[in-house]
Design a protein around this motif. Structure first.
Motif, PDB file in Angstrom:
ATOM      1  N   SER A  27      22.982 -18.697  33.613  1.00 45.31           N
ATOM      2  CA  SER A  27      24.443 -18.512  33.562  1.00 45.31           C
ATOM      3  C   SER A  27      24.960 -17.824  34.817  1.00 45.31           C
ATOM      4  O   SER A  27      24.507 -16.746  35.181  1.00 45.31           O
ATOM      5  CB  SER A  27      24.820 -17.676  32.342  1.00 45.31           C
ATOM      6  OG  SER A  27      24.394 -18.299  31.163  1.00 45.31           O
ATOM      7  N   ARG A  28      25.940 -18.472  35.458  1.00 40.85           N
ATOM      8  CA  ARG A  28      26.598 -17.914  36.640  1.00 40.85           C
ATOM      9  C   ARG A  28      28.118 -18.055  36.498  1.00 40.85           C
ATOM     10  O   ARG A  28      28.822 -18.266  37.475  1.00 40.85           O
ATOM     11  CB  ARG A  28      26.153 -18.653  37.904  1.00 40.85           C
ATOM     12  CG  ARG A  28      24.688 -18.521  38.226  1.00 40.85           C
ATOM     13  CD  ARG A  28      24.388 -17.177  38.877  1.00 40.85           C
ATOM     14  NE  ARG A  28      23.011 -17.115  39.324  1.00 40.85           N
ATOM     15  CZ  ARG A  28      22.054 -16.465  38.675  1.00 40.85           C
ATOM     16  NH1 ARG A  28      22.328 -15.842  37.567  1.00 40.85           N
ATOM     17  NH2 ARG A  28      20.829 -16.446  39.125  1.00 40.85           N
ATOM     18  N   TYR A  29      28.603 -17.962  35.274  1.00 36.64           N
ATOM     19  CA  TYR A  29      30.024 -18.138  35.018  1.00 36.64           C
ATOM     20  C   TYR A  29      30.837 -16.953  35.546  1.00 36.64           C
ATOM     21  O   TYR A  29      30.341 -15.843  35.644  1.00 36.64           O
ATOM     22  CB  TYR A  29      30.292 -18.277  33.515  1.00 36.64           C
ATOM     23  CG  TYR A  29      29.589 -19.440  32.866  1.00 36.64           C
ATOM     24  CD1 TYR A  29      29.880 -20.753  33.221  1.00 36.64           C
ATOM     25  CD2 TYR A  29      28.643 -19.228  31.874  1.00 36.64           C
ATOM     26  CE1 TYR A  29      29.241 -21.820  32.611  1.00 36.64           C
ATOM     27  CE2 TYR A  29      28.003 -20.284  31.254  1.00 36.64           C
ATOM     28  CZ  TYR A  29      28.304 -21.575  31.626  1.00 36.64           C
ATOM     29  OH  TYR A  29      27.670 -22.622  31.020  1.00 36.64           O
ATOM     30  N   LYS A  30      32.109 -17.240  35.846  1.00 35.82           N
ATOM     31  CA  LYS A  30      33.060 -16.209  36.277  1.00 35.82           C
ATOM     32  C   LYS A  30      34.193 -16.181  35.260  1.00 35.82           C
ATOM     33  O   LYS A  30      34.629 -17.229  34.777  1.00 35.82           O
ATOM     34  CB  LYS A  30      33.626 -16.525  37.660  1.00 35.82           C
ATOM     35  CG  LYS A  30      32.598 -16.486  38.776  1.00 35.82           C
ATOM     36  CD  LYS A  30      33.235 -16.860  40.108  1.00 35.82           C
ATOM     37  CE  LYS A  30      32.214 -16.977  41.200  1.00 35.82           C
ATOM     38  NZ  LYS A  30      31.775 -15.718  41.716  1.00 35.82           N
ATOM     39  N   TYR A  31      34.666 -14.958  34.959  1.00 30.20           N
ATOM     40  CA  TYR A  31      35.745 -14.794  33.990  1.00 30.20           C
ATOM     41  C   TYR A  31      36.767 -13.783  34.504  1.00 30.20           C
ATOM     42  O   TYR A  31      36.389 -12.759  35.067  1.00 30.20           O
ATOM     43  CB  TYR A  31      35.218 -14.282  32.641  1.00 30.20           C
ATOM     44  CG  TYR A  31      34.264 -15.217  31.956  1.00 30.20           C
ATOM     45  CD1 TYR A  31      34.719 -16.212  31.103  1.00 30.20           C
ATOM     46  CD2 TYR A  31      32.891 -15.099  32.162  1.00 30.20           C
ATOM     47  CE1 TYR A  31      33.835 -17.074  30.468  1.00 30.20           C
ATOM     48  CE2 TYR A  31      32.005 -15.950  31.537  1.00 30.20           C
ATOM     49  CZ  TYR A  31      32.478 -16.933  30.691  1.00 30.20           C
ATOM     50  OH  TYR A  31      31.602 -17.781  30.071  1.00 30.20           O
ATOM     51  N   LYS A  32      38.015 -14.077  34.242  1.00 24.18           N
ATOM     52  CA  LYS A  32      39.088 -13.116  34.459  1.00 24.18           C
ATOM     53  C   LYS A  32      39.214 -12.345  33.145  1.00 24.18           C
ATOM     54  O   LYS A  32      39.316 -12.947  32.070  1.00 24.18           O
ATOM     55  CB  LYS A  32      40.388 -13.855  34.783  1.00 24.18           C
ATOM     56  CG  LYS A  32      41.583 -12.964  34.989  1.00 24.18           C
ATOM     57  CD  LYS A  32      42.777 -13.835  35.355  1.00 24.18           C
ATOM     58  CE  LYS A  32      44.067 -13.135  35.089  1.00 24.18           C
ATOM     59  NZ  LYS A  32      45.199 -14.040  35.273  1.00 24.18           N
ATOM     60  N   GLY A  90      35.940 -18.956  41.526  1.00 26.46           N
ATOM     61  CA  GLY A  90      36.698 -17.832  40.987  1.00 26.46           C
ATOM     62  C   GLY A  90      38.170 -18.112  40.819  1.00 26.46           C
ATOM     63  O   GLY A  90      38.967 -17.189  40.678  1.00 26.46           O
ATOM     64  N   LYS A  91      38.563 -19.388  40.799  1.00 26.30           N
ATOM     65  CA  LYS A  91      39.967 -19.761  40.611  1.00 26.30           C
ATOM     66  C   LYS A  91      40.168 -20.234  39.173  1.00 26.30           C
ATOM     67  O   LYS A  91      39.257 -20.793  38.562  1.00 26.30           O
ATOM     68  CB  LYS A  91      40.362 -20.873  41.576  1.00 26.30           C
ATOM     69  CG  LYS A  91      40.281 -20.455  43.026  1.00 26.30           C
ATOM     70  CD  LYS A  91      40.616 -21.591  43.944  1.00 26.30           C
ATOM     71  CE  LYS A  91      40.438 -21.160  45.392  1.00 26.30           C
ATOM     72  NZ  LYS A  91      40.465 -22.279  46.308  1.00 26.30           N
ATOM     73  N   GLU A  92      41.393 -20.013  38.656  1.00 31.38           N
ATOM     74  CA  GLU A  92      41.689 -20.443  37.296  1.00 31.38           C
ATOM     75  C   GLU A  92      41.611 -21.960  37.205  1.00 31.38           C
ATOM     76  O   GLU A  92      42.035 -22.677  38.115  1.00 31.38           O
ATOM     77  CB  GLU A  92      43.062 -19.946  36.857  1.00 31.38           C
ATOM     78  CG  GLU A  92      43.051 -18.451  36.583  1.00 31.38           C
ATOM     79  CD  GLU A  92      44.220 -17.981  35.738  1.00 31.38           C
ATOM     80  OE1 GLU A  92      44.641 -18.714  34.817  1.00 31.38           O
ATOM     81  OE2 GLU A  92      44.687 -16.876  36.005  1.00 31.38           O
ATOM     82  N   ILE A  93      41.056 -22.433  36.092  1.00 33.89           N
ATOM     83  CA  ILE A  93      40.942 -23.858  35.841  1.00 33.89           C
ATOM     84  C   ILE A  93      42.317 -24.372  35.448  1.00 33.89           C
ATOM     85  O   ILE A  93      42.990 -23.783  34.603  1.00 33.89           O
ATOM     86  CB  ILE A  93      39.890 -24.130  34.748  1.00 33.89           C
ATOM     87  CG1 ILE A  93      38.520 -23.651  35.249  1.00 33.89           C
ATOM     88  CG2 ILE A  93      39.880 -25.596  34.355  1.00 33.89           C
ATOM     89  CD1 ILE A  93      37.435 -23.616  34.202  1.00 33.89           C
TER      90      ILE A  93
END
Length: 162
Positions: free
Chosen positions: A128-133, A146-149
């Protein structure tokens, strides 16, 4: 006719009296003492800009972010991936992903890091290498940069806290 004139005159006097400048008391009012040397000149709003955000308050230090979050994110070849992500105060995580209609389930764990703004995390697991705000009782999954989908399914990438 005379009554109308008197009525209009009375209304005009009342109106003008209510618009007159109020007198300020010459005696000091009870309250904290003010040092007249500490009074600053007025600030010109044209030359000073308001700060964009309060840097002292970030998701990392202002929100109760630890806990379990859930969402069903889009899947290319199945109805969706039921995902459960638990963030711990010691910056560790566990994630479980269940591929709907495929009877396939995967889990991972590891640590996560906050970005320099204190508003985004990156999972560092085996796979897992996910990014979350990080927001109030929610996580928004970001793309790899790192940008919003964006797009019609963007709401499906919002994880709600249990």
């Amino acid at each position: 006719m005379k009554n109308k004139t008197l009525l209009l005159g009375a209304v005009a006097v009342i109106f003008l009296a209510s618009c007159s400048k109020k007198e300020t008391p010459s005696e000091p009012v009870a309250g904290p003492l003010v040092d007249s040397t500490a009074i600053q000149a007025p600030v010109d709003s044209a030359t000073t800009a308001a700060p964009a955000s309060d840097a002292a308050h970030t998701s990392q230090n202002s929100l109760d972010w630890n806990g379990t979050y859930e969402a069903t994110v889009p899947c290319a070849d199945c109805p969706g991936i039921k995902t459960s992500l638990t963030l711990n105060k010691d910056n560790t995580f566990t994630i479980t992903e269940e591929y709907m209609d495929k009877k396939m389930k995967s889990s991972d764990s590891g640590t996560f890091e906050w970005d320099s703004t204190g508003n985004m995390i990156t999972l560092n697991g085996k796979t897992s290498r996910y990014k979350y705000k990080v927001g109030e009782n929610k996580l928004t999954q970001l793309d790899l940069e790192g940008k919003e989908i964006d797009g019609p399914n963007k709401d499906l990438y919002v994880f709600k806290k249990k």
